[in-house]
Design an enzyme around this catalytic site. Structure first.
Site, PDB file in Angstrom:
ATOM      1  N   ALA A   6     -34.203  -5.386  -3.161  1.00 11.44           N
ATOM      2  CA  ALA A   6     -35.329  -6.295  -2.946  1.00 11.44           C
ATOM      3  C   ALA A   6     -34.828  -7.711  -2.711  1.00 11.44           C
ATOM      4  CB  ALA A   6     -36.261  -6.253  -4.155  1.00 11.44           C
ATOM      5  N   GLY A  39     -30.766   7.361  -5.869  1.00 13.08           N
ATOM      6  CA  GLY A  39     -30.562   6.057  -6.459  1.00 13.08           C
ATOM      7  C   GLY A  39     -29.511   6.062  -7.543  1.00 13.08           C
ATOM      8  N   ARG A  87     -42.318   1.111   1.238  1.00 15.66           N
ATOM      9  CA  ARG A  87     -42.167   1.819  -0.030  1.00 15.66           C
ATOM     10  C   ARG A  87     -43.469   1.708  -0.819  1.00 15.66           C
ATOM     11  NH1 ARG A  87     -37.350   2.165  -4.627  1.00 15.66           N
ATOM     12  NH2 ARG A  87     -37.295   4.405  -4.361  1.00 15.66           N
ATOM     13  N   TYR A 119     -45.148  -4.714  -7.862  1.00 16.06           N
ATOM     14  CA  TYR A 119     -44.900  -6.017  -7.272  1.00 16.06           C
ATOM     15  C   TYR A 119     -46.073  -6.394  -6.359  1.00 16.06           C
ATOM     16  CZ  TYR A 119     -40.443  -5.168  -9.478  1.00 16.06           C
ATOM     17  OH  TYR A 119     -39.483  -4.902 -10.411  1.00 16.06           O
ATOM     18  N   LEU A 131     -34.894  11.407  -9.932  1.00 14.99           N
ATOM     19  CA  LEU A 131     -34.117  12.451 -10.598  1.00 14.99           C
ATOM     20  C   LEU A 131     -33.737  13.583  -9.634  1.00 14.99           C
ATOM     21  CD1 LEU A 131     -35.634  12.703 -14.189  1.00 14.99           C
ATOM     22  CD2 LEU A 131     -33.502  11.635 -13.446  1.00 14.99           C
TER      23      LEU A 131
END
Length: 353
Positions: free
Chosen positions: A57, A321, A228, A182, A299
């Site tokens: 970000a 990630g 996203r 956000y 996951l």
């Protein structure tokens, strides 16, 4: 299927194993400029075989940073400092993306590192007044100031300017952050958006800010756009799946090429059924409902698991990630485990395999 290329507009990515944006909180001078840490960090993913490497970000305005140590792309000095990163990613055969972001009411917080305090950074310690669609604080953080319509329009323009800087710095793809509580997510959610003007009320109104950002970015650049999203808020207080399917459809019509589907982040204390691939069904539902290509995250840790997600059509791409933080060579490991010809081993490292 993990190793099949995928093309968005005129940009082809070599495989379906992508790195999502993950904050590093490492702009130590608090100027938003990437450092040698970022060069090493993102280059390692590309060298390890990732298809797309997404830079964390990066705020489109100073007050849009999550922490004082987060990256920014609101000026030319910052943009120029990203060029060595994109050059290194390209040199290893990967594509480079950047997440354009504004943290809204979750800005001006301490960086998320072990041993660091939690909560809002006081103004006297380098923090700032946060902004949001409505003056509703996130639990444990300072109350934000409500944005005026003129300020909303200026932020839309800031996203467009940041997108232009990103493309000029060599990024192949831009991602707009509409997830994890956000600013754009705050507008989308009835839990944080209490406005009564054209930016509040119905989903069409709550989505107006994000759609205006997309329109402005699409008018400025021709590269693929990813958005996203938090596909569910895991509570009836948030938006519904039907509303999100509508949103995904509107985004596609507006010129978005791909959706990165995560969940949650805007409403604290919700019960999330965390487990291997727990967010994949949400991505699949939005893919099937909107007919938009999507990436799944959450996951995904095993090559066979990742292959199954793509092969079954649950998602078009898997985002890796934390697993890529643990093992930047995941694509090489996946090739070996799935008995696919190993295309990403650098000659300099061949003796190790």
């Amino acid at each position: 299927m993990l190793f099949e290329p995928i093309t968005l507009r005129d940009t082809t990515v070599r495989n379906r194993m992508w790195v999502p944006p993950m904050c590093q909180y490492s702009a130590e001078k608090q100027d938003g400029i990437p450092t040698s840490w970022h060069l090493m960090h993102y280059g390692a993913f590309a060298r390890g075989g990732a298809g797309l490497v997404t830079v964390e970000a990066s705020a489109v305005a100073p007050e849009g940073r999550i922490s004082p140590q987060c990256l920014g792309i609101w000026n030319e000095e910052q943009a120029q400092a990203f060029s060595p990163i994109t050059e290194l990613i390209h040199s290893q055969g990967a594509r480079a993306a950047i997440q354009l972001a504004h943290a809204g009411r979750k800005a001006s917080t301490y960086r998320s590192w072990p041993g660091v305090p939690e909560g809002s950074v006081p103004i006297e310690e380098g923090g700032w007044q946060t902004v949001a669609p409505s003056p509703v604080a996130f639990e444990g953080l300072a109350e934000p100031r409500e944005l005026s319509v003129d300020q909303i329009h200026e932020l839309v323009a800031a996203f467009a300017r940041a997108a232009r800087r990103a493309v000029d710095a060599g990024f192949d793809i831009v991602e707009i952050h509409g997830a994890h509580g956000y600013l754009a997510h705050e507008f989308l959610s009835p839990a944080s958006n209490r406005r009564t003007d054209e930016y509040g009320g119905t989903m069409a109104n709550r989505a107006r800010f994000l759609l205006q950002i997309v329109d402005a970015v699409r008018a400025e650049v021709s590269v693929p756009i990813i958005v996203r999203l938090s596909g569910t808020e895991w509570t009836p207080e948030g938006y519904s799946l039907e509303e999100m399917i509508d949103l995904c459809t509107w985004l596609g019509t507006a010129g978005v090429d791909f959706l990165s589907i995560s969940t949650a982040g805007n409403i604290p204390g919700v019960s999330i059924p965390v487990g291997p691939g727990y967010q994949v069904p949400v991505a699949q539902a939005l893919r099937e409902g909107s007919h938009m290509p999507v990436g799944a995250v959450g996951l995904i840790v095993d090559p066979a698991q990742a292959e199954q997600i793509v092969a079954l059509g649950q998602a078009d791409v898997v985002y890796l990630g934390r697993e890529m933080l643990r093992d930047q060579n995941f694509p090489i490991r996946a090739a070996r485990q799935l008995r696919y010809p190993e295309p990403y081993i650098p000659s300099q490292y061949a003796r190790a395999f």
